[in-house]
Design a protein around this motif. Sequence first.
Motif, mmCIF file in Angstrom:
data_model
loop_
_atom_site.group_PDB
_atom_site.id
_atom_site.type_symbol
_atom_site.label_atom_id
_atom_site.label_comp_id
_atom_site.label_asym_id
_atom_site.label_seq_id
_atom_site.Cartn_x
_atom_site.Cartn_y
_atom_site.Cartn_z
ATOM 1 N N GLU A 52 26.981 -0.284 4.536
ATOM 2 C CA GLU A 52 27.250 0.556 3.356
ATOM 3 C C GLU A 52 28.714 1.029 3.311
ATOM 4 O O GLU A 52 29.214 1.434 2.265
ATOM 5 C CB GLU A 52 26.320 1.785 3.320
ATOM 6 C CG GLU A 52 26.546 2.732 4.468
ATOM 7 C CD GLU A 52 25.785 4.075 4.340
ATOM 8 O OE1 GLU A 52 25.831 4.696 3.278
ATOM 9 O OE2 GLU A 52 25.166 4.474 5.342
ATOM 10 N N HIS A 53 29.397 0.999 4.486
ATOM 11 C CA HIS A 53 30.784 1.483 4.538
ATOM 12 C C HIS A 53 31.807 0.349 4.562
ATOM 13 O O HIS A 53 32.989 0.591 4.831
ATOM 14 C CB HIS A 53 30.980 2.361 5.783
ATOM 15 C CG HIS A 53 30.131 3.589 5.795
ATOM 16 N ND1 HIS A 53 30.066 4.451 4.722
ATOM 17 C CD2 HIS A 53 29.305 4.107 6.746
ATOM 18 C CE1 HIS A 53 29.226 5.443 5.017
ATOM 19 N NE2 HIS A 53 28.748 5.259 6.230
ATOM 20 N N ARG A 86 18.968 15.036 11.339
ATOM 21 C CA ARG A 86 20.259 15.334 10.681
ATOM 22 C C ARG A 86 20.613 16.811 10.866
ATOM 23 O O ARG A 86 21.785 17.166 11.012
ATOM 24 C CB ARG A 86 20.201 14.985 9.194
ATOM 25 C CG ARG A 86 19.925 13.514 8.881
ATOM 26 C CD ARG A 86 21.115 12.614 8.938
ATOM 27 N NE ARG A 86 22.065 12.815 7.865
ATOM 28 C CZ ARG A 86 23.101 11.999 7.646
ATOM 29 N NH1 ARG A 86 23.297 10.931 8.438
ATOM 30 N NH2 ARG A 86 23.949 12.232 6.678
ATOM 31 N N HIS A 117 24.481 9.316 15.664
ATOM 32 C CA HIS A 117 24.107 8.814 14.347
ATOM 33 C C HIS A 117 22.645 9.146 14.100
ATOM 34 O O HIS A 117 21.822 9.068 15.015
ATOM 35 C CB HIS A 117 24.263 7.287 14.276
ATOM 36 C CG HIS A 117 23.503 6.667 13.139
ATOM 37 N ND1 HIS A 117 23.980 6.681 11.856
ATOM 38 C CD2 HIS A 117 22.279 6.088 13.094
ATOM 39 C CE1 HIS A 117 23.072 6.108 11.059
ATOM 40 N NE2 HIS A 117 22.032 5.740 11.790
ATOM 41 N N ASP A 120 20.045 8.336 7.238
ATOM 42 C CA ASP A 120 20.231 9.356 6.200
ATOM 43 C C ASP A 120 19.097 9.430 5.176
ATOM 44 O O ASP A 120 19.138 10.260 4.266
ATOM 45 C CB ASP A 120 21.592 9.169 5.516
ATOM 46 C CG ASP A 120 21.718 7.830 4.801
ATOM 47 O OD1 ASP A 120 20.699 7.154 4.593
ATOM 48 O OD2 ASP A 120 22.862 7.471 4.450
#
Length: 136
Positions: A52-53, A86, A117, A120
């Motif tokens: 995604e990055h 998270r 990590h 998300d």
Amino acid sequence: MSERTLVLVKPDGVARGLVGEVISRIERKGLKLVALELRKVTRELAEQHYAEHAERPFFGDLLEFITSGPVVAAVVEGPRAVAAFRQLAGGTDPVEKATPGTLRGDFGLETQYNLVHGSDSAESAKREIDLWFAGL
Ligand code: RTP
Ligand code: MG
């Protein structure tokens, strides 16, 4: 309702001897470990994990960093496990976003070296668990 999330202790966390601290906080929160493994990360796995990055300016540095040493990969399970981990991790920037009491807030200084990590979303978790622990 129980869900699963993928947790990594990144190379900085492993090198600094913080694996036990991370695992301990996961367990004290009431979350359960369903997989746990020390892993050397290939460039291919790193690229897929952080796909995604791919267009971000920091992508090259991120790949360098995440492949620079072993990581501890874990699958963690419990009610709202994605959000719960998270919360334990704290915000991405360990100084500007993560608050004291979180892993990043307590042990981190720089955004790149932010120790852990956590997936998300539930969808990301499924994709990442399939990637790291195929067949689990
Ligand atoms: P993660 O995916 O590693 O759990 O972190 P996150 O969701 O909190 O943050 P994300 O936006 O997904 O960024 C992934 C990782 O890339 C590095 N990063 N560096 N130099 C920078 O501006 C920058 N921004 C992000 C961090 O290691 C971040 O955790
Ligand atoms: Mg992320």
